[in-house]
Design a protein around this motif. Structure first.
Motif, PDB file in Angstrom:
ATOM      1  N   PRO A   1      -2.267  13.373  -4.919  1.00  0.00           N
ATOM      2  CA  PRO A   1      -0.812  13.570  -3.479  1.00  0.00           C
ATOM      3  C   PRO A   1      -0.282  15.014  -3.695  1.00  0.00           C
ATOM      4  N   GLY A   2      -0.438  15.631  -2.565  1.00  0.00           N
ATOM      5  CA  GLY A   2      -0.379  16.997  -1.951  1.00  0.00           C
ATOM      6  C   GLY A   2      -1.184  18.015  -2.634  1.00  0.00           C
ATOM      7  N   CYS A   3      -2.762  17.412  -3.247  1.00  0.00           N
ATOM      8  CA  CYS A   3      -3.334  18.709  -2.985  1.00  0.00           C
ATOM      9  C   CYS A   3      -4.482  19.068  -1.622  1.00  0.00           C
ATOM     10  N   PHE A   4      -4.535  18.233   0.035  1.00  0.00           N
ATOM     11  CA  PHE A   4      -5.247  18.806   0.532  1.00  0.00           C
ATOM     12  C   PHE A   4      -4.109  19.060   1.817  1.00  0.00           C
ATOM     13  N   GLY A   5      -4.549  19.665   2.815  1.00  0.00           N
ATOM     14  CA  GLY A   5      -3.327  19.933   3.967  1.00  0.00           C
ATOM     15  C   GLY A   5      -4.076  19.839   4.809  1.00  0.00           C
ATOM     16  N   ASP A   6      -3.648  20.644   5.693  1.00  0.00           N
ATOM     17  CA  ASP A   6      -3.729  19.961   7.500  1.00  0.00           C
ATOM     18  C   ASP A   6      -5.198  19.919   8.022  1.00  0.00           C
ATOM     19  N   LEU A   7      -5.692  19.216   9.127  1.00  0.00           N
ATOM     20  CA  LEU A   7      -7.023  18.864   9.500  1.00  0.00           C
ATOM     21  C   LEU A   7      -7.190  20.048   9.510  1.00  0.00           C
ATOM     22  N   VAL A   8      -8.711  20.793   9.844  1.00  0.00           N
ATOM     23  CA  VAL A   8      -8.810  21.970   9.922  1.00  0.00           C
ATOM     24  C   VAL A   8     -10.223  21.477  10.770  1.00  0.00           C
ATOM     25  N   GLY A   9     -10.937  21.909  11.680  1.00  0.00           N
ATOM     26  CA  GLY A   9     -12.271  21.650  12.048  1.00  0.00           C
ATOM     27  C   GLY A   9     -12.311  20.042  12.717  1.00  0.00           C
ATOM     28  N   GLY A  10     -11.234  19.065  13.321  1.00  0.00           N
ATOM     29  CA  GLY A  10     -10.928  18.098  14.545  1.00  0.00           C
ATOM     30  C   GLY A  10      -9.481  18.407  14.318  1.00  0.00           C
ATOM     31  N   SER A  11     -10.263  16.440  14.881  1.00  0.00           N
ATOM     32  CA  SER A  11      -8.238  16.408  15.847  1.00  0.00           C
ATOM     33  C   SER A  11      -7.431  14.832  15.443  1.00  0.00           C
ATOM     34  N   ALA A  12      -6.216  15.354  15.796  1.00  0.00           N
ATOM     35  CA  ALA A  12      -5.277  14.470  15.360  1.00  0.00           C
ATOM     36  C   ALA A  12      -6.658  12.860  15.588  1.00  0.00           C
ATOM     37  N   PRO A  13      -7.103  12.297  16.593  1.00  0.00           N
ATOM     38  CA  PRO A  13      -8.096  11.461  16.943  1.00  0.00           C
ATOM     39  C   PRO A  13      -8.421  10.904  15.901  1.00  0.00           C
ATOM     40  N   THR A  14      -8.853  12.229  14.394  1.00  0.00           N
ATOM     41  CA  THR A  14     -10.160  11.458  13.491  1.00  0.00           C
ATOM     42  C   THR A  14      -9.468  10.891  11.908  1.00  0.00           C
ATOM     43  N   LEU A  15      -8.564  10.704  12.500  1.00  0.00           N
ATOM     44  CA  LEU A  15      -7.664  11.021  11.208  1.00  0.00           C
ATOM     45  C   LEU A  15      -6.945   8.738  11.388  1.00  0.00           C
ATOM     46  N   ARG A  16      -7.649   8.677  10.091  1.00  0.00           N
ATOM     47  CA  ARG A  16      -6.872   7.504   9.657  1.00  0.00           C
ATOM     48  C   ARG A  16      -6.153   7.171   8.162  1.00  0.00           C
ATOM     49  N   SER A  17      -5.449   6.025   8.464  1.00  0.00           N
ATOM     50  CA  SER A  17      -5.375   5.498   7.360  1.00  0.00           C
ATOM     51  C   SER A  17      -6.281   4.930   6.083  1.00  0.00           C
ATOM     52  N   ILE A  18      -6.236   4.729   4.581  1.00  0.00           N
ATOM     53  CA  ILE A  18      -6.930   4.141   4.802  1.00  0.00           C
ATOM     54  C   ILE A  18      -6.763   2.919   3.385  1.00  0.00           C
ATOM     55  N   TYR A  19      -7.483   2.024   3.760  1.00  0.00           N
ATOM     56  CA  TYR A  19      -5.728   0.607   2.920  1.00  0.00           C
ATOM     57  C   TYR A  19      -7.103   0.060   1.957  1.00  0.00           C
ATOM     58  N   LEU A  20      -7.030  -0.415   1.082  1.00  0.00           N
ATOM     59  CA  LEU A  20      -8.191  -1.299  -0.139  1.00  0.00           C
ATOM     60  C   LEU A  20      -6.516  -2.276  -0.176  1.00  0.00           C
ATOM     61  N   ALA A  21      -7.648  -3.758  -0.137  1.00  0.00           N
ATOM     62  CA  ALA A  21      -7.128  -4.797  -0.735  1.00  0.00           C
ATOM     63  C   ALA A  21      -7.749  -5.454  -1.313  1.00  0.00           C
ATOM     64  N   GLU A  22      -6.471  -6.651  -2.268  1.00  0.00           N
ATOM     65  CA  GLU A  22      -7.111  -7.586  -3.003  1.00  0.00           C
ATOM     66  C   GLU A  22      -8.158  -8.318  -2.084  1.00  0.00           C
ATOM     67  N   SER A  23      -7.728  -8.672  -0.965  1.00  0.00           N
ATOM     68  CA  SER A  23      -8.381  -8.921  -0.108  1.00  0.00           C
ATOM     69  C   SER A  23      -8.096  -9.851   1.459  1.00  0.00           C
ATOM     70  N   LEU A  24      -8.545 -10.262   2.015  1.00  0.00           N
ATOM     71  CA  LEU A  24      -8.731  -9.941   3.452  1.00  0.00           C
ATOM     72  C   LEU A  24      -7.586 -10.229   4.093  1.00  0.00           C
ATOM     73  N   THR A  25      -7.448 -11.741   3.373  1.00  0.00           N
ATOM     74  CA  THR A  25      -5.447 -12.370   4.230  1.00  0.00           C
ATOM     75  C   THR A  25      -4.611 -11.211   4.116  1.00  0.00           C
ATOM     76  N   HIS A  26      -4.217  -9.801   2.960  1.00  0.00           N
ATOM     77  CA  HIS A  26      -3.227  -9.136   2.879  1.00  0.00           C
ATOM     78  C   HIS A  26      -3.585  -8.181   4.216  1.00  0.00           C
ATOM     79  N   VAL A  27      -5.133  -8.054   4.556  1.00  0.00           N
ATOM     80  CA  VAL A  27      -4.901  -7.387   5.795  1.00  0.00           C
ATOM     81  C   VAL A  27      -4.990  -7.473   6.935  1.00  0.00           C
TER      82      VAL A  27
END
Length: 825
Positions: free
Chosen positions: A701-727
């Motif tokens: 955490p903290g090793c990456f800076g702000d987006l360069v060469g893209g735009s805000a709509p290309t940013l996504r929140s990424i999650y991993l879950a034990e099951s589809l039910t959680h998602v």
């Protein structure tokens, strides 16, 4: 009588149109002009040439007519249409009749034809001498203008451009009658010299009669020298002698003989002889005087006296022209010597045989002959070359034979090289068919791939055979015809590179590193697609010198991040979905992680062999690779009858094949054979070629800076879950908000959720939410309320579902799984 205006003639009559200068003028000058009608006249015996000449004009405009000869071959009868036999009407208004006939028959022929012309007609004569022909025509022309013309070149010239024409105008009362002819000549790139008939004949006596006599005398002295013309004279020639003797032989040519003889009679041949004799005697006297005292000064004085008669500018012009002529005379031999030295293929064409060519490599060039090793065998359209790759292809076509050594006389052949030779080979050689499969982005049409392939040199024809869309990519099969002198495998590789350069794939996007690192960790061993992803990441983040570190397990990949480096980990496959072992390792990992972006790698397996081998020679040979790669290429292995031989990695497979004495095949990723003396024998040999593996870029955490060469709509929140039910339960908190969601799961129920939504949207009270999502911005770690999405450090979360039920990997660039093509042609 005042001066008369003469419009351009509308009707053309050419007498003597079947051959010689009459035919040349008809084909190359008059045929370029628009006429209301054209009548081409010659004797019955020359009717075949007339028919050919008529074909040069638009249909329905030109006709052929003949006149039969009387005593001594002089035509006396009426001019009759060649087809119908009816008398030809030559009396049309505004016609021009051009006589291009021997001087001895001109007066009688003109007396029968000219009086029948309309008063508005013109009379034109093409002749070597002007005074006698113009006087004969004027005697029967009445008030009609009579114009003389002399083409100052022979009928061997292919066009008028750059050539000169001597025009003798009609004079008063028709000073402008020749204007149409002058405009026509200049419009075709020729130049015009004007003069009277007397001036023309005086000039031609020197330019032609005297020059011919000088060359005849020179040739006579050479052949009377007592030396062997081939071995003693021609083989020892200098550039000057070669040029002069070549001109002399041209005068001696049998086809030129009647013209050369006629020039001496229609011009002042005796006067030319006397002038030449006086000049020769003067030179002979000075040579004798200088030789008697052993002093060349007398001869030098003679040379200087002659040179002083030139103006400076004219002397320089003539000297430059002579230098060019000398170089031109030697150019063929110089070209042949050059190609002998370079060893390039050349074509040798016999003079006058446009349909014939010999192809080979030059073995020897001497002053009179060229020797080549002929390698072209077979008939036009089905031939092959017994040279280089063409030798093996010739055997495949059933064309045997040996290289044949042949000797040609330099004077009887033309040299064909460069683009001209390539065009000839394209016409003569056979073509081998090969179906080539290309993988391109889904948005690229198969017809577009065929268009990229078509213009490649060595490809005679290409056509689209099939195209299938699968997992964001398009498999395109194009049938190509490869010219038989090319290495088919090399040509296929060239086509694949060309298509690869034309349609480039995006390979992901990353946030910039705040602090650069000196290493990128990946799941080993070396030579895997994970290493390809690591190399792409190092390049994209501006770390081309970073170490690429392979490790043995998924846990070791994640553990390396704690030491401050970055890592790549496969997370999804376009063919099989979520990578289960990566998802499991991420959910079990106790440390802090964040994603900085993704790297997309096309999973394509190529077949490699030694550079000196061909794939069709390796039936029954062993094929080495990692067991998984061998399983993915079963159809290829069966097709070539190969014996699967598992090894630890694709890198080991490449080394084994490179070092093995026994011919074998290695299966490995794209571009892995460099430095091992291996070549790609066939690309994309895996059964389901076309899949794309997406790798997560991971760091602390903290090793990456702000987006360069893209735009805000290309940013996504990424999650991993034990099951589809959680998602599903967490997604329920953002039901009313539009956005992008991508969910992938594996057989065990684990799920990857990528979303553009703001989970636990603003407006609710900070702290615990009924949705189970915490947006308070607390530090990463365990949260009793759920998932932190405020930008704090990503980490492990229970979300009320039990330990490690869901992990947030932060927000990072993420594009849809189906790549979007960027065309770069």
């Amino acid at each position: 009588m005042g001066r008369q205006r003469h419009p351009r003639p509308r009707h053309l009559i050419v007498v003597g149109a079947a051959a010689g200068m009459g035919r040349w003028l008809s084909d190359n000058v008059f045929a370029s002009q628009s006429w209301d009608s054209v009548t081409l006249v010659d004797t019955v015996e020359a009717s075949a040439g007339l028919v050919e000449a008529v074909s040069r004009y638009p249909a329905g405009v030109a006709s052929a007519a003949v006149t039969e000869g009387g005593a001594d071959g002089i035509p006396l009868s009426e001019v009759r249409d060649l087809t119908s036999g009816a008398t030809t009407d030559l009396g049309r208004e505004y016609a021009v009749v051009c006589f291009a006939v021997p001087p001895r028959i001109l007066p009688a022929l003109a007396a029968r034809i000219v009086p029948g012309l309309a008063d508005t007609s013109q009379v034109l004569v093409s002749a070597q001498g002007m005074q006698a022909p113009l006087e004969a025509l004027a005697a029967v022309a009445g008030e009609r203008p009579v114009i003389g013309m002399h083409a100052l070149f022979d009928v061997g010239s292919r066009q008028l451009e750059g050539q000169a024409v001597y025009v003798v105008p009609a004079g008063d009362p028709h000073p402008n009658a020749h204007r149409w002819l002058v405009e026509l000549v200049r419009g075709l790139g020729g130049t015009v010299k004007f003069g009277t008939a007397a001036k023309h004949d005086a000039s031609m006596t020197v330019v032609q009669a005297l020059a011919h006599q000088a060359l005849l005398g020179f040739a006579g002295a050479v052949v009377s020298s007592g030396l062997d013309l081939h071995d003693d004279v021609w083989a020892a020639r200098t550039p000057l002698f070669e040029t002069l003797f070549g001109l002399a032989v041209r005068v001696l040519d049998e086809a030129q003989q009647p013209t050369v003889a006629a020039i001496q009679t229609v011009l002042d041949g005796p006067g030319a002889s006397a002038a030449l004799q006086r000049a020769a005697e003067a030179v002979a006297g000075d040579v004798a005087a200088g030789a008697a005292v052993g002093d060349p000064a007398v001869v030098e004085a003679r040379i200087a006296a002659i040179r002083e008669r030139f103006s400076g500018a004219l002397f320089d012009t003539v000297r430059g022209t002579a230098a060019a002529a000398v170089v031109a005379a030697q150019s063929k031999r110089l070209q042949l010597a050059h190609h002998q030295r370079t060893g390039q293929l050349v074509g040798i064409r016999p003079l006058g045989r446009a349909d014939a060519i010999r192809v080979g490599r030059i073995v020897e060039v001497d002053p009179v002959e060229v020797t080549i090793d002929e390698v072209l065998v077979g008939r036009r359209g089905r031939a092959a070359l017994l040279d280089g790759p063409g030798a093996q292809n010739a055997a495949r076509l059933g064309l045997g034979g040996k290289v044949r050594r042949t000797v040609f006389s330099l004077g009887h052949v033309d040299l064909v090289v460069g683009d001209d030779l390539d065009r000839e080979l394209s016409s003569w050689l056979a073509y081998l068919r090969r179906d080539v499969r290309f993988l391109v982005p889904e948005s690229v049409a198969g017809s577009g791939v065929a268009e990229v392939v078509a213009p490649v040199p060595g490809i005679g024809h290409s056509e689209l055979v099939s195209e299938v869309v699968r997992t964001g990519q398009r498999s395109v099969v194009v049938r190509v015809e490869v010219r038989v002198d090319r290495d088919v495998d090399d040509m296929v590789e060239q086509l694949r590179r060309r298509v690869g350069d034309a349609f480039r794939w995006p390979r992901g996007l990353s946030l910039p590193l705040v602090t650069p690192t000196d290493r990128v960790t990946y799941l080993g061993p070396a030579g895997t697609f994970s290493e390809v992803a690591a190399a792409h990441l190092a390049t994209d983040l501006g770390m081309p010198s970073a170490r690429l570190v392979p490790v043995d397990s998924f846990d070791q990949v994640l553990g390396s991040v704690a030491a401050g480096g970055v890592a790549v980990l496969p997370i999804t496959s376009s063919s099989s979905g979520l990578v289960s072992r990566s998802a499991d390792a991420l959910l079990r990992y106790a440390g802090d992680l964040t994603a900085g972006g993704v790297i997309d790698v096309a999973v394509r397996i190529d077949a490699y062999i030694r550079e000196d081998l061909r794939l069709d020679e390796l039936h029954g040979a062993p094929v080495y690779s990692h067991p998984q790669a061998l399983a993915q290429c079963s159809a290829f292995i069966r097709r070539w009858g190969l014996v699967p031989s598992p090894c630890a990695s694709t890198a080991d497979a490449l080394r084994t094949v490179s070092e093995s004495v026994r011919p074998a095949v290695a299966l490995a990723g794209e571009g892995r054979g460099e430095g091992l003396h291996l070549k790609v024998a066939e690309r994309e040999v895996d059964d389901l070629s076309g899949s794309v593996t997406r790798f997560l870029i991971l760091g602390l955490p903290g090793c990456f800076g702000d987006l360069v060469g893209g735009s805000a709509p290309t940013l996504r929140s990424i999650y991993l879950a034990e099951s589809l039910t959680h998602v599903a339960e967490v997604m329920g908190s953002a039901v009313g908000e539009p956005g992008f969601d991508e969910v992938l799961s594996d057989a065990a129920g684990r799920a990857l959720w990528v979303t553009s939504r703001t989970v636990g949207s603003p407006g609710g009270a900070a702290g615990r939410h009924t949705s189970g999502v915490d947006t308070t911005g607390g530090a990463a770690g365990r949260h009793t309320s759920g998932v932190d999405t405020t930008g704090g450090a990503a980490g492990r979360h229970t979300s009320g579902f039990g330990a490690a039920a869901m992990r947030s990997l932060g927000r990072a660039p993420w594009s849809p799984r189906t790549p979007v093509v960027r065309v770069e042609i």
